[in-house]
Design an enzyme around this catalytic site. Sequence first.
Site, mmCIF file in Angstrom:
data_model
loop_
_atom_site.group_PDB
_atom_site.id
_atom_site.type_symbol
_atom_site.label_atom_id
_atom_site.label_comp_id
_atom_site.label_asym_id
_atom_site.label_seq_id
_atom_site.Cartn_x
_atom_site.Cartn_y
_atom_site.Cartn_z
ATOM 1 N N ALA A 19 0.833 -1.205 0.000
ATOM 2 C CA ALA A 19 0.000 0.000 0.000
ATOM 3 C C ALA A 19 0.862 1.247 0.000
ATOM 4 O O ALA A 19 1.461 1.603 1.018
ATOM 5 C CB ALA A 19 -0.925 -0.006 1.218
ATOM 6 N N GLU A 77 1.172 0.907 -11.067
ATOM 7 C CA GLU A 77 2.575 0.749 -10.685
ATOM 8 C C GLU A 77 3.470 1.745 -11.414
ATOM 9 O O GLU A 77 4.505 1.398 -11.963
ATOM 10 C CB GLU A 77 3.036 -0.691 -10.922
ATOM 11 C CG GLU A 77 2.341 -1.647 -9.958
ATOM 12 C CD GLU A 77 2.901 -3.051 -9.996
ATOM 13 O OE1 GLU A 77 4.102 -3.192 -10.237
ATOM 14 O OE2 GLU A 77 2.132 -3.991 -9.769
#
Lengths: 385, 252
Positions: free
Chosen positions: A123, A368
Site C-alpha cells: 500500500a 505501478e
Amino acid sequence: MDYNLTTEEELIKKVAKEFSESVIAPLQEEIHANNEVPGEVLEGMAELGLFGINAPEDLGGGGASFVSFVSAIEEIAVVSAGVGMIMSVNNMGHTLINFLGNDEQRKKYIPKLVAGEELASFAFTEPSTGSDPKQLQVTAVEDGDFFVLNGTKRFITNSNLKGPMIIVAKEESSSPMSGKATAFVIDKHCEGYSLSEPWDKVGVHGGPLFDVYLKDVRIPKENMLGDSGNGMYVLKMTMVFAKVGVCGICLGVARAAYEEAVAYAKEKTHRGEAIIKKFEHVRMALTEMEMIYNRAKWVTYHYAWALDGNIGDPFVLAKLAAQAKVEASEAAVDIVRKAMGVLGSYGCVSDYKLSRLWGDAIVGPQVEGCAATLKVMAGNISYLA
Amino acid sequence: MKTLNYVVAMKQVPDLQQLRIRDKKPVLTDIPLELGKIDKNALECAVNLKEQHDGEVILVSVGNDDLPETLKDGLACGADRAKFIADNRVDNLQSAQKAELLAKLIEGLDDVSLIFFAEGSADNYSGQVGSRVAEILGYPQVGYASEVKIQGETAIITRALENSYEDIEVALPAVVIVVQDLNKPRLPSVIQILKAGKKPQERIDLADSSYEAAELTVCYENLAPDTDRKMQELSCSSDLIEVLKDLGVLER
Ligand SMILES: Cc1cc2nc3c(=O)[nH]c(=O)nc-3n(C[C@H](O)[C@H](O)[C@H](O)COP(=O)(O)OP(=O)(O)OC[C@H]3O[C@@H](n4cnc5c(N)ncnc54)[C@H](O)[C@@H]3O)c2cc1C
C-alpha cells in the site's frame, strides 16, 4: 546470449499454462461478471506452488528464477489478468519482505505467502498521490513501543484477503514534506482496519481493489520494514523487483489478444475464403502484433534475467524495470487495438473475449507508475547521474 | 510381503502444439521434445498404486541425447528414478528395436510388479511396443486398461472394450497397456519440478546393451490420406435433408 528457458523453467511455464486452461478458463466468465476469483483457483495455485516460484527455498519457496516467475504469470494472465494481479502483488510482497526485512520478519511472513495460506498487499497510493513519498498523508505516530497509523490508502490490491500488508506512511514526528516516509508491515483486518466498497474498474476483473481506512491501528515497533525514513528506498526497490509481475500480466493480455485475432482471421470468411488467406492487410496486422509482442517480451525477459543475479547495479535494474513496464503495458494496448481492427464489431461485444482484453490492457499503463513517471525516472538515471 | 516396483515406459515425442506443417510434412527442426500424453496417464496410474502399496516408480526410456532433460517431467510427476538409453542414433530405430532395448532395461530391475505402456505414442502410434516387450520378457499382457488394482500377488485390470468392460485377473509381473481415459494426470508443483533433476538417473550406454541395429522396416511416407470434401453451401436444414436423401444416406 542464450534466451532459451531451462527444462525446469519450461515445465513451470507448462504447469501454469495447463492450470490456466483447465481450471481458470472455465471460470473466466464468472470471474469477469462477479469481479471475484473463486477460492478453488487460489487453492489450486497454492497447491502447485505458483505463489512462491522465486521465493527462497529455505522459506518454502521454489527458489526458481524471476524468468520462471514471469513466464508463469504470463500464462495465468493469458486467461485472467485479475488472477495474475493477485499473484503479482503477492509476489511483490514476499520479494520485498525478503529483500528489506530482517530474519524474524522473513520467517514470520514469507512461508505463509509462498504457500498461498495468506496473500500480501503493498500500500503506497493515497488519494493525493500514487508516486510521490513526499506527499503521503497516512501517518505513523510513535507511542512507546508502538506506532499508531491513521489515514486512507487508495486502490490497494488484495487488501480484502488475509495476510500482511506492506504500507508506506509518514512518520508523524517529521515535518510536512520532510520526506520521512517509512515502510511497515501490518496484518490486514487488524483492529482499526476497514475497507471501502470494491472499486468497479474497467478491466482486470477479479483483481480485488479497495481503499483501506486505518483508524488508530497500533503496531509494535518491530513491524517497521527496514530503516526509519526509508520510504523512497522502498519505492525504488518496489520499482526494481515488483514491475516484473505487472510486465508478465501485460504480456499475457497482449498474447491473448493476438491469439484471438489469429483464430478469428482463420475462422471468418469473405466470399468463401478465410480472411487470413484472402487479405494481405490482415496478415500484416497480425505480423505487426507479433512484432510488438516480441519486442515487449524480450525487454521483459531481459529485465527478469537481469534480476536473476545477472546485473547487480540497482539503478540499472530500476531503469530496465521502467523500460520493460512501459514497453509491455503499451504493447498490450497497441495489440488489443490492432486486434480490434481484425475482429471489427465482434471485438466490441462481450461474446468475444477481446472486449474484456481491451479493459485489461488499458489498466496496464496506469498502474505501478504511469508511463510518464517511469520514463522520467529512467531518463534521470541515464542522463542526470 | 516384499514391496513391489512399478515400471513405466515413457517416450520422448515432439510437442505437437508447436509443430509446423510445410508441404504436408511436419517440420521437426527446433520443436521441443516432451513425454507422451498417454504415457503421463500410465505414470499417474503407477504413482497412484505406489501411494497405496508402497514400492518405487521407475521410468524406462530410449531416446536421443536430450532424454535426461525430457525425463525430468516424469520425475517431477512422481517417478522415483529413471533408467534409460540416451543416444541420437536411436532416433532412427523402429518400434521392434526399441522394444528390445526397453526389455533389456527392464530385465535388470528387481521386484517388478507391473510394467506400464501407453496404447500408442503421439508421433508414430504404432501401438506395438508394449506387446513386444511383454513377448520378449515372457510376461502376460493386458491391453486397453482403464482401471488397475493390485490384489495380493495379482492385479485386477479393467479393460475398456468397444461396448463393454472386461475385468481380468493377471499374475505379476505383467505388462499393462493403458488408454487415455484411465485417469487425469495431476500437475506437478513448482517444488517437485525443481527437485526432479536431483532424483537418480541411471544411464545405460547403447553399446553396453549389446544391441546391434538392424534395418527391419523402412518408412517411405507417413501421410494422412487426401480427402475430397464436398464443401457444399446450404441455406437451410430442408436443403440438407434433400442432399442427404440424394446421397442415399437418408431414406426417402
Ligand atoms: C488495478 C489497480 C491496482 C492497483 N494496485 C495498487 C496497489 O496494490 N498498491 C498501491 O499502492 N497502488 C495501487 N494502484 C494505484 C496505482 O499504482 C497508482 O494509481 C499509480 O501508481 C499512479 O498513481 P496516481 O494515480 O496517484 O497518479 P500520480 O502519481 O499522482 O500521477 C498522475 C499524473 O501526473 C503526472 N505525474 C505525476 N508524477 C510525475 C512525475 N514524477 N513525473 C512525470 N509525471 C508525473 C503523470 O502524468 C501522471 O499520470 C492500483 C491501481 C489500479 C488501477
